[in-house]
Write a protein that holds these residues in place. Structure first.
Motif, mmCIF file in Angstrom:
data_model
loop_
_atom_site.group_PDB
_atom_site.id
_atom_site.type_symbol
_atom_site.label_atom_id
_atom_site.label_comp_id
_atom_site.label_asym_id
_atom_site.label_seq_id
_atom_site.Cartn_x
_atom_site.Cartn_y
_atom_site.Cartn_z
ATOM 1 N N VAL A 160 0.863 -0.963 -0.048
ATOM 2 C CA VAL A 160 -0.109 0.036 0.067
ATOM 3 C C VAL A 160 0.754 1.232 -0.103
ATOM 4 N N ARG A 161 0.071 2.335 -0.568
ATOM 5 C CA ARG A 161 0.912 3.544 -0.069
ATOM 6 C C ARG A 161 0.335 4.253 1.416
ATOM 7 N N ASP A 215 -4.255 4.698 4.249
ATOM 8 C CA ASP A 215 -3.571 3.713 3.470
ATOM 9 C C ASP A 215 -4.292 3.796 1.896
ATOM 10 N N HIS A 216 -3.577 3.663 0.975
ATOM 11 C CA HIS A 216 -4.124 3.642 -0.322
ATOM 12 C C HIS A 216 -3.591 2.347 -0.916
ATOM 13 N N GLU A 221 -9.160 -1.340 -5.934
ATOM 14 C CA GLU A 221 -8.535 -0.112 -5.258
ATOM 15 C C GLU A 221 -9.338 0.233 -3.939
ATOM 16 N N ILE A 243 -9.286 2.754 0.046
ATOM 17 C CA ILE A 243 -8.796 3.706 0.850
ATOM 18 C C ILE A 243 -9.149 3.173 2.306
ATOM 19 N N THR A 257 -8.899 4.385 6.366
ATOM 20 C CA THR A 257 -8.297 5.579 7.569
ATOM 21 C C THR A 257 -8.974 4.687 8.640
ATOM 22 N N HIS A 289 -15.167 12.191 -1.027
ATOM 23 C CA HIS A 289 -14.836 11.481 -2.234
ATOM 24 C C HIS A 289 -14.982 12.689 -3.240
ATOM 25 N N TYR A 328 -5.910 14.301 -0.050
ATOM 26 C CA TYR A 328 -4.853 13.528 -0.580
ATOM 27 C C TYR A 328 -5.317 13.313 -2.181
ATOM 28 N N VAL A 360 -5.555 11.032 -5.056
ATOM 29 C CA VAL A 360 -5.753 9.686 -5.661
ATOM 30 C C VAL A 360 -5.106 9.490 -6.601
#
Length: 304
Positions: A19-20, A38-39, A118, A120, A122, A179, A200, A202
């Motif tokens: 993850v990023r 995390d992404h 994909e 996200i 948190t 989003h 952030y 994306v």
């Protein structure tokens, strides 16, 4: 003014899942109550490799985990007995409180086809009065989440309040989580209702005050600043923030206002006092053995 730019870092949360990681960052631990981000993805693997990506049962205390998908799906199981497939646009909001364990499994081969998965993840720290609350889980479908559209702008309010909209997602402190999708040339601003605010990137590129920023960066702004965000190509943003809760300690998957509570959670997991999901209790993530780190400096966390 712009307070800080955070560059996402690579982190591994399972043998097949990288993850990023955006939060926590050594120079900026939290944005409002958000203490972790995390992404994951887009993930492009063969369906036969899906099991290697599974996040095995692991514990949490003192926080709410928030799962939000752009594509694919994930099976959530927890120690409350909940089994829930999360799909794009839905919100899985799990409040750990005094302690919960859960797993995330990638059981649908179609969810990985063509790099479709994909997501996200948190974590939202809980106010001190709620840190020892009873664990809870809620899944919210997209049709209960407010949506706003304007020229070149599409926005979904995932949680909290922003721009005069209110989400029905249950939270424990003032926050916002959005989003946002911008067409090339679209202009947008951060909500003004909250003390701490950031976003952030994306995907895509944006400009703020004449400077360019790219996917994988988080921008955090000081209170009272109202930046104009200009999309220089089709762009997706996750905006978040809220009111600060005060200092929080984070170690592995545990968050607390008290260091000693982190130590208690470590002992509880090792001793089996935090129950495993009843339908996913044959394996789990063991407590990391890392005595060199204080409770405020975490080893790599699980995805949520």
């Amino acid at each position: 003014m712009l307070d800080i730019v955070i560059e996402a870092r690579q982190a591994a949360i399972a043998p097949g899942m990288e993850v990023r990681r955006i939060l926590p960052f050594r120079l900026r631990r939290m944005v409002g109550p958000f203490i972790f981000m995390d992404h994951a993805g887009p993930v492009d693997v063969q369906p036969s490799q899906a099991k290697s990506m599974d996040v095995l049962p692991h514990p949490h205390i003192g926080l709410s985990t928030v799962s939000y998908l752009f594509g694919g799906n994930v099976m959530h199981r927890d120690s409350l007995g909940v089994e829930q497939i999360i799909r794009p646009g839905e919100v899985n909001w799990m409040t750990a409180g005094r302690g919960i364990a859960h797993s995330e499994r990638f059981e649908d081969p179609a969810a990985l086809a063509g790099g479709n998965l994909e997501m996200i993840q948190t974590w939202v720290a809980l106010p001190e009065k709620d840190e020892e609350a009873m664990p809870a889980f809620n899944n919210y479908k997209p049709d209960v989440l407010p949506i706003f559209t304007d020229t070149g702008v599409w926005m979904r309010l995932i949680a909290g309040n922003a721009y005069g909209l209110n989400s029905s997602v249950k939270t424990h402190s003032p926050l916002f989580y959005l989003h946002v999708v911008l067409e090339k040339g679209a202009r947008f601003g951060l909500p003004k209702e909250h003390s701490e605010r950031g976003f952030y990137i994306v995907k895509g590129n944006i400009e703020v005050a004449g400077r360019a920023y790219v996917a994988g960066q988080m921008l955090v702004f000081t209170k009272g600043v109202d930046p104009l965000i200009i999309a220089t190509e089709p762009t997706t943003l996750m905006m978040l923030g809220g009111e600060p809760l005060g200092e929080r300690h984070i170690w592995w998957n545990f968050v607390s206002s008290r260091k000693e509570r982190i130590e208690e959670a470590k002992a509880d997991w090792k001793a089996g006092r935090i129950l495993l999901p009843p339908s996913d209790n044959h394996e789990f993530v063991p407590l990391p053995e890392d005595k060199s780190r204080p409770a405020s400096s975490p080893p790599p966390q699980a995805l949520s």
